[in-house]
Write a protein that holds these residues in place. Sequence first.
Motif, PDB file in Angstrom:
ATOM      1  N   ALA A 154       0.830  -1.196   0.000  1.00  0.00           N
ATOM      2  CA  ALA A 154       0.000   0.000   0.000  1.00  0.00           C
ATOM      3  C   ALA A 154       0.866   1.247   0.000  1.00  0.00           C
ATOM      4  N   CYS A 155       0.299   2.335  -0.495  1.00  0.00           N
ATOM      5  CA  CYS A 155       1.024   3.609  -0.485  1.00  0.00           C
ATOM      6  C   CYS A 155       1.289   4.014   0.965  1.00  0.00           C
ATOM      7  N   ALA A 156       2.535   4.402   1.245  1.00  0.00           N
ATOM      8  CA  ALA A 156       2.917   4.731   2.614  1.00  0.00           C
ATOM      9  C   ALA A 156       2.253   6.018   3.097  1.00  0.00           C
ATOM     10  N   LEU A 157       1.794   6.853   2.173  1.00  0.00           N
ATOM     11  CA  LEU A 157       1.200   8.125   2.596  1.00  0.00           C
ATOM     12  C   LEU A 157      -0.319   8.081   2.644  1.00  0.00           C
ATOM     13  N   CYS A 158      -0.969   7.544   1.590  1.00  0.00           N
ATOM     14  CA  CYS A 158      -2.442   7.566   1.584  1.00  0.00           C
ATOM     15  C   CYS A 158      -3.046   6.203   1.902  1.00  0.00           C
ATOM     16  N   GLY A 159      -2.229   5.147   1.896  1.00  0.00           N
ATOM     17  CA  GLY A 159      -2.722   3.825   2.263  1.00  0.00           C
ATOM     18  C   GLY A 159      -3.426   3.084   1.153  1.00  0.00           C
ATOM     19  N   ILE A 178       5.306   4.693  -2.666  1.00  0.00           N
ATOM     20  CA  ILE A 178       4.387   5.822  -2.666  1.00  0.00           C
ATOM     21  C   ILE A 178       3.678   5.862  -4.014  1.00  0.00           C
ATOM     22  N   CYS A 179       2.364   6.075  -3.984  1.00  0.00           N
ATOM     23  CA  CYS A 179       1.606   6.087  -5.235  1.00  0.00           C
ATOM     24  C   CYS A 179       1.905   7.380  -6.005  1.00  0.00           C
ATOM     25  N   PRO A 180       1.697   7.364  -7.318  1.00  0.00           N
ATOM     26  CA  PRO A 180       2.021   8.540  -8.132  1.00  0.00           C
ATOM     27  C   PRO A 180       1.289   9.803  -7.659  1.00  0.00           C
ATOM     28  N   THR A 181       0.067   9.638  -7.136  1.00  0.00           N
ATOM     29  CA  THR A 181      -0.688  10.809  -6.671  1.00  0.00           C
ATOM     30  C   THR A 181       0.017  11.490  -5.499  1.00  0.00           C
ATOM     31  N   CYS A 182       0.583  10.680  -4.612  1.00  0.00           N
ATOM     32  CA  CYS A 182       1.198  11.230  -3.394  1.00  0.00           C
ATOM     33  C   CYS A 182       2.621  11.718  -3.617  1.00  0.00           C
ATOM     34  N   LEU A 183       3.203  11.304  -4.728  1.00  0.00           N
ATOM     35  CA  LEU A 183       4.619  11.600  -4.949  1.00  0.00           C
ATOM     36  C   LEU A 183       4.970  13.077  -4.739  1.00  0.00           C
TER      37      LEU A 183
HETATM   38 ZN   LIG Z   1      -0.684   7.586  -1.991  1.00  0.00          ZN
END
Ligand SMILES: [Zn+2]
Length: 251
Positions: A154-159, A178-183
């Motif tokens: 899972a993305c470490a920032l948004c889960g 980290i997902c591209p959105t959160c990068l």
């Molecule tokens: Zn994310």
Amino acid sequence: MSTEKTPALVIRQADFSNTSRVVTFMTREFGKVACVAKGAKRLKSPFDAALDLLTHCGIVFIHKTSGALDILTEASFVHRFKPYAGELNCLYAGYYIAELLDSLTEPHDPHYRLFDESVPLLTRLEETPNWRRVVLRFELLILEETGQLPSFDACALCGRLLEDSPPAATVFIRSGFICPTCLPDATAEDGVSRPVSAGTAHILRVFSEDSNTWQDLPVTSAQAKEVRALMNLLIAQTLGKRPRMHGYLRD
Ligand SMILES: [Zn+2]
């Protein structure tokens, strides 16, 4: 003060006096334990060959609650580490496992699974030249057991759950992918960033699963390189320094 008995692996040795040594064990029942082994340096040591580095042994020790070193009273030899002949990296990989067991665990904090899986991983370093697989499995195991394994799912920032493909464009070492959105939201506090391919992300997931799939997972040499660079960074960040054995483990 209590007398304790447990299976153990020798993970460090240091001279203590003209005749004695301090031996650090990873024990099954009590975690890391440092004991004074009186007479261990004599030719006719009461502990025989049971105190060589990475030897699997059974020990009896007196636990000092005062914070003083524990006292080793018995050490019986079970198996001596004999790395795969002709592949020096199997020896270094064994030393690396000992180094991480010593530096990533706390005294008297047992990790049964870590002990139970370390023993067969050392055996694999005796039976096959493929040390990279063993090292990766061990690194992920000890990070998980000590609560320091980043999430690879899972993305470490948004889960949000990450799919195997396409990959997260970047891995942030301290916290995971980290997902591209959160990068764009990631900061320097999240750690050093490093691009990671879908194949490498998949390898990390499989090697950290609680199954034996990692043993036969195909890994290309390019993926092995990428995984190694990433894990070296992750372990160094977790430890706060580069492990000594990273300088020895080379292709
Ligand atoms: Zn994310």
